[in-house]
Design a protein around this motif. Structure first.
Motif: not given
Length: 545
Positions: A367-391
């Motif tokens: 499922s390509d739609i499933g992969l798109m959803l997976a990357f959206a979830i992954l992007g959400a996690g990375i946005g939080v983790a990268e911002t605050l870990s660097n801070d």
């Protein structure tokens, strides 16, 4: 009364002007970050044209791709130290100018050997500019909330560049020749080189130690063999060579640490790693990037070779993940008022773990739609983790050591990038080779069909008929089975990372640098005052560079 009102109005005007200047400085600082992030992923799409037009061998192609991360990872710590000593803005501008010039040379290289040399040169200047961007943010934005917002934008530029690489690369390669992927540096870097001297204040360590050539050599002897050994293991090279490289890296790294501990003013203050919050944040940074790069390695091949999308169309499928990364990175700045940084970073890593569950399900169902959803979830996690870990990394050190701390953060990023491809990529390749069924009629091409999905589909196309169709189906199935195996490993690693962050990044250990400097370098007040004086003096003389 009127005098007081005028003074108040004057201060408000000055504050607004200062805020405008800070955010304009951030805007130009994001340009090199975006370019370097795009450069990390765009080259892979140009490899077929480079192979054809330069006549590059398989070994040369590997070095064209690998020369950049090998040199970059090796020089980040020394360049971060140089930025603290000689001036962060100065290193940024030198790095940006050099990166642009060498990129133009790379676009017109006449041979694969010259392109390898150009990629190494780009890495030298890239190492000069990358730590400078994050350390300048630390010194420009002294307010905690503003700094977290700025770091969120910085992290979004990294994630965005990685996701935009396939889109930009796909467009350029469909309309222009392969060298166009390097010529992007000209329009991107020009605004920084023109506006940077006026907008970005200079800052440096007021009490730098002497240039330590031995420590620089030990740093190179640690990172270069380590990255080389990892890549050799991943590509199925000689285990003796790979093991020897890793052993050399461990010996050199141990010697480097002992030397830093024995010096009054070390190039890299390794005592920072005695702080659990600092160490936890560095590992969170590394593993968050590990999860993203590992995913991109899989999904770029799946969307193009399994689903049959063009490079540009495959890149567009990743845009929701880019948007999620930007939104959650900025949202983390607000959420940190209600939750601790450690809790939010833990949440981000748990989102990464959840994303890999979706990846496995999407691969199983094709499922390509499933992969798109997976990357959206992954992007959400990375946005939080990268911002605050660097801070957390930056706020755990005094401002005049921001270059060294930024170099550690960048090294974690590059190491995570290498490991994401090497570890998950090698497991994916192993499962693929074990599962794919190659018909006997493939003959001498059987080894190519067993090595990679692209090789399997190429052999299938040349065979044609029922045998070719059966090989193509088997290759796609084997690749998806490999992606399920890598997803399981990534899931376990993200859970382990979340647990580690939960245990190490405590609320009491994530305060501002002004409250923590004393544990790192002695008298915080005196050092902060010296740093502020140096920064103000350099800012006033800003146009002298």
């Amino acid at each position: 009364m009127f005098t007081t009102a005028r003074i108040t109005a004057s201060r408000e005007t000055a504050n607004r002007a200062g805020a405008t200047r800070r955010w304009l400085a951030l805007t130009v600082l994001m340009l090199p970050v975006l370019l370097v992030a795009v450069d990390n992923t765009v080259l892979a799409f140009a490899v077929p044209q480079i192979t054809e037009q330069l006549g590059a061998s398989g070994t040369q192609i590997l070095w064209i791709v690998d020369a950049y991360p090998l040199v970059l990872a090796s020089l980040l710590v020394p360049m971060g130290s140089f930025a603290d000593r000689f001036g962060r803005r100065r290193m940024l501008l030198i790095g940006s100018a050099g990166f642009t010039a060498v990129s133009v040379l790379a676009a017109f290289t006449p041979s694969a050997a010259w392109l390898i040399a150009a990629r190494a040169g780009m890495a030298v200047f890239g190492a000069a500019l990358m730590p400078a961007t994050l350390s300048l943010i630390r010194n420009i934005f002294t307010d905690a909330t503003e700094r977290r917002t700025a770091i969120a934008i910085w992290a979004a530029a990294f994630a965005g560049g990685a996701a935009l690489g396939p889109i930009v690369g796909g467009f350029l390669l469909e309309h222009f020749y392969w060298g166009s992927v390097f010529l992007m540096a000209l329009p991107v870097m020009a605004p920084l080189l023109l506006a940077g001297p006026a907008l970005i204040p200079e800052s440096r360590d007021p009490h730098p130690g002497p240039v330590d050539a031995v420590s620089i050599a030990l740093s190179l002897a640690t990172m270069t063999p380590l990255v080389f050994g990892i890549k050799t293991f991943a590509s199925g090279g000689s285990p003796v060579i790979a093991t020897s490289a890793v052993i050399l890296a461990v010996v050199a790294g141990t010697t480097f640490v002992r030397r830093q501990l024995g010096r009054a003013n070390p190039m890299l203050d390794v005592r920072l790693f005695a702080r659990p919050a600092f160490t936890g944040a560095v590992l969170a940074n590394l593993l968050a990037i590990f999860s993203m790069v590992g995913f991109l390695f899989f999904v770029s091949q799946h969307l193009q070779l399994v689903s049959g999308l063009s490079p540009m169309a495959a890149g567009v499928m990743l845009l929701p993940g880019l948007g999620a990364s930007v939104v959650t990175g900025l949202l983390a700045v607000r959420l940190v008022r209600f939750m601790t940084p450690g809790a939010l970073i833990t949440l981000g890593l748990l989102l990464n773990a959840a994303a890999y569950v979706v990846v496995a399900a999407a691969a199983y169902m094709a499922s390509d739609i499933g992969l798109m959803l997976a990357f959206a979830i992954l992007g959400a996690g990375i946005g939080v983790a990268e911002t605050l870990s660097n801070d957390v990394i930056l706020s755990s050190v005094p401002s005049h050591k921001a270059g060294a701390a930024s170099a550690i953060s960048e090294t974690a990023y590059e190491t995570g990038s290498v490991l994401g491809t090497a570890v998950l990529g090698s497991i994916l390749g192993f499962v693929y080779s074990s599962v794919v069924s190659v018909p006997a009629v493939a003959g001498d091409a059987a080894s190519a069909a067993r090595e990679t999905l692209a090789g399997g589909l190429g052999v299938a196309s040349s065979l044609g008929g029922p045998e070719g169709a059966a090989l193509a189906d088997s290759a796609r199935h084997a690749f998806d089975m490999g992606s399920i195996a890598t997803s399981a490993l990534a899931f376990v690693l993200m859970l382990g990372a979340a647990f580690l962050v939960h245990k190490t990044i405590r609320p009491s250990e994530t305060g501002e640098a002004s409250a923590t400097v004393s544990t790192c370098d002695g008298d915080a007040a005196a050092e902060a005052a010296a740093t502020d004086a140096t920064t103000s003096e350099d800012a006033a003389a800003g146009s002298r560079i």
